[in-house]
Design a protein around this motif. Structure first.
Motif, mmCIF file in Angstrom:
data_model
loop_
_atom_site.group_PDB
_atom_site.id
_atom_site.type_symbol
_atom_site.label_atom_id
_atom_site.label_comp_id
_atom_site.label_asym_id
_atom_site.label_seq_id
_atom_site.Cartn_x
_atom_site.Cartn_y
_atom_site.Cartn_z
ATOM 1 N N SER A 77 0.899 -1.057 0.099
ATOM 2 C CA SER A 77 -0.043 0.005 0.000
ATOM 3 C C SER A 77 1.000 1.182 0.078
ATOM 4 O O SER A 77 0.582 2.181 -0.688
ATOM 5 N N THR A 78 2.092 1.046 0.914
ATOM 6 C CA THR A 78 2.775 2.401 0.761
ATOM 7 C C THR A 78 3.563 2.673 -0.542
ATOM 8 O O THR A 78 3.485 3.688 -0.966
ATOM 9 N N SER B 112 2.643 1.887 -3.496
ATOM 10 C CA SER B 112 1.668 1.998 -4.469
ATOM 11 C C SER B 112 1.426 3.600 -4.492
ATOM 12 O O SER B 112 1.067 4.130 -5.539
ATOM 13 N N ARG B 113 1.911 4.471 -3.511
ATOM 14 C CA ARG B 113 1.622 5.706 -3.414
ATOM 15 C C ARG B 113 2.979 6.580 -3.901
ATOM 16 O O ARG B 113 2.916 7.695 -3.887
ATOM 17 N N CYS B 114 4.016 5.887 -4.341
ATOM 18 C CA CYS B 114 5.468 6.211 -4.888
ATOM 19 C C CYS B 114 4.762 7.004 -6.065
ATOM 20 O O CYS B 114 3.888 6.802 -6.903
ATOM 21 N N LYS B 115 5.763 7.909 -6.553
ATOM 22 C CA LYS B 115 5.693 8.585 -7.710
ATOM 23 C C LYS B 115 5.712 7.730 -9.046
ATOM 24 O O LYS B 115 4.946 7.859 -10.081
ATOM 25 N N PRO C 61 5.255 3.983 -8.944
ATOM 26 C CA PRO C 61 4.975 2.617 -8.346
ATOM 27 C C PRO C 61 5.282 1.449 -8.866
ATOM 28 O O PRO C 61 5.582 0.394 -8.388
ATOM 29 N N GLU D 21 -1.855 12.522 9.036
ATOM 30 C CA GLU D 21 -2.761 11.264 8.434
ATOM 31 C C GLU D 21 -3.970 11.177 9.372
ATOM 32 O O GLU D 21 -4.225 11.624 10.209
#
Length: 290
Positions: free
Chosen positions: A134-135, A137-140, A142, A205
Motif C-alpha cells: 500500500s505504501t 503504491s503511493r510512490c511517484k 509505483p 494522516e
C-alpha cells in the motif's frame, strides 16, 4: 576505469540516502524478513532431528508449513488493520514479529516452540506485506518501486538459503542470527518516529481510514466477502494454477533438505535452493520485458 567505479558507487549511495525513509525502511525490512524465512530451510533436518523418531518427516513439514499458516491466517486481517491504523504501524509490527521469531528460533530447540515461532514469523509477513504494498503504491513511480521490492524479496529468499548453507557447518543457526540482526537494525529508524506512530494526527494522516468509529467488525465481514467473491468461475483457472504451482514448489523445498541429506553438503543444498529464487529474479525481469 577506477574513477568510473568510484563515481557509480557514490551515485548509488547518494540515491539511497535521498530515498524516502519509508521506502528505504521497506526495502531493508523485506530483505531481512524473507532472508530469515528461508534461513531455516537448509537446516530443517537438524532442527527436527530430536523429534524425528516420534513424528518422522512430519516434524520437518510442520516447521516448514508453520510460516505459511501464519501468513495465510493473518494477511487479510492485518491488511484491514493497516487501513484502519496506518501502514507504518503495521510495517513496524511486522519487523517486531520478525525479530521475536528470529530470537526464539536462535535460542530454542523445542519443536513446539519453534513451530510457534514460525507461525509468528508468518504473521510478521501478514502484517508487513499489505502495508508495504500500500505504501509503495503511493510512490511517484509505483511500477519501478514494486519491481525493486520484488527483486529484494527474491534476493532475501536466495540469500537466506545460501548463507544458511554456507554457515551451517560453522554455526548451525548463524544465518538466523544474521537476518534477525538485520531485521533489528532495519527497525531502528522507527525509534525516532515514535511520536508519529503513537499520534498519527501530527503526521497529517487520518487515524481512522475506515468509515465510522465502530465499523471495524463490519469492515472485516465486508472484506472477507469481497475476497470470497474473487474466487469466481472466471478466475478459477488462475486460482487453481497458482495453488498447484506454489504447492508443488512448497513440497519440493520442504522435502529437499531431507531428500538430499546424504548427497549434498550444506553449502550445495543452500546454493541449490537459492538458485530457485535467483531464477525467479531473472525470469520476473524478463517476463516484465516481454
Amino acid at each position: 576505469m577506477k574513477k568510473d567505479t568510484i563515481k557509480k558507487t557514490y551515485t548509488r549511495l547518494r540515491v539511497l540516502s535521498s530515498m524516502h525513509p519509508d521506502r528505504r525502511l521497506i526495502y531493508v525490512a523485506v530483505f531481512a524478513i524473507m532472508g530469515l524465512s528461508n534461513a531455516v530451510i537448509p537446516i530443517l533436518p537438524e532442527l527436527a532431528a530430536l523429534y524425528h523418531s516420534t513424528y518422522g518427516e512430519f516434524a520437518s513439514s510442520l516447521l516448514f508449513s508453520g510460516y505459511f499458516l501464519g501468513a495465510l491466517a493473518t494477511m487479510l486481517p492485518f491488511g484491514i488493520l493497516a487501513d484502519r491504523f496506518g501502514n507504518l504501524r503495521l510495517i513496524g509490527l511486522g519487523i517486531v514479529f520478525t525479530v521475536i521469531s528470529g530470537l526464539i528460533i536462535f535460542f530454542s530447540d523445542n519443536l513446539w516452540v519453534l513451530l510457534i515461532s514460525r507461525f509468528i514469523e508468518g504473521s510478521a509477513c501478514g502484517a508487513f506485506f499489505p502495508a508495504a504494498y500500500s505504501t509503495l503504491s503511493r510512490c511517484k513511480d509505483p511500477g519501478r518501486c514494486m519491481g525493486e521490492f520484488t527483486f529484494l524479496f527474491n534476493a532475501g529468499l536466495a540469500s537466506g538459503a545460501l548463507f544458511s548453507g554456507l554457515l551451517a557447518d560453522i554455526y548451525l543457526k548463524g544465518a538466523v542470527l544474521i537476518f534477525t540482526s538485520i531485521a533489528l537494525l532495519s527497525g531502528i529508524p522507527l525509534l525516532h518516529r515514535c511520536g508519529e506512530l503513537i499520534n498519527s494526527k501530527k503526521a497529517g494522516e487520518k487515524p481512522d481510514l475506515l468509515p465510522g468509529p465502530n465499523s471495524l467488525k463490519a469492515h472485516f465481514k465486508h472484506s472477507f466477502k469481497e475476497v470470497a467473491g474473487l474466487i469466481s468461475h472466471r478466475n478459477s483457472g488462475i486460482w487453481l494454477s497458482s495453488f498447484l504451482l506454489n504447492g508443488v514448489i512448497g513440497v519440493l523445498i520442504a522435502y529437499y533438505p531431507d531428500y538430499s541429506l546424504e548427497t549434498l553438503s550444506k553449502v550445495q543444498l543452500g546454493s541449490a535452493i537459492a538458485s530457485l529464487y535467483i531464477c525467479a529474479m531473472i525470469t520476473s525481469l524478463l517476463a516484465g520485458r516481454f
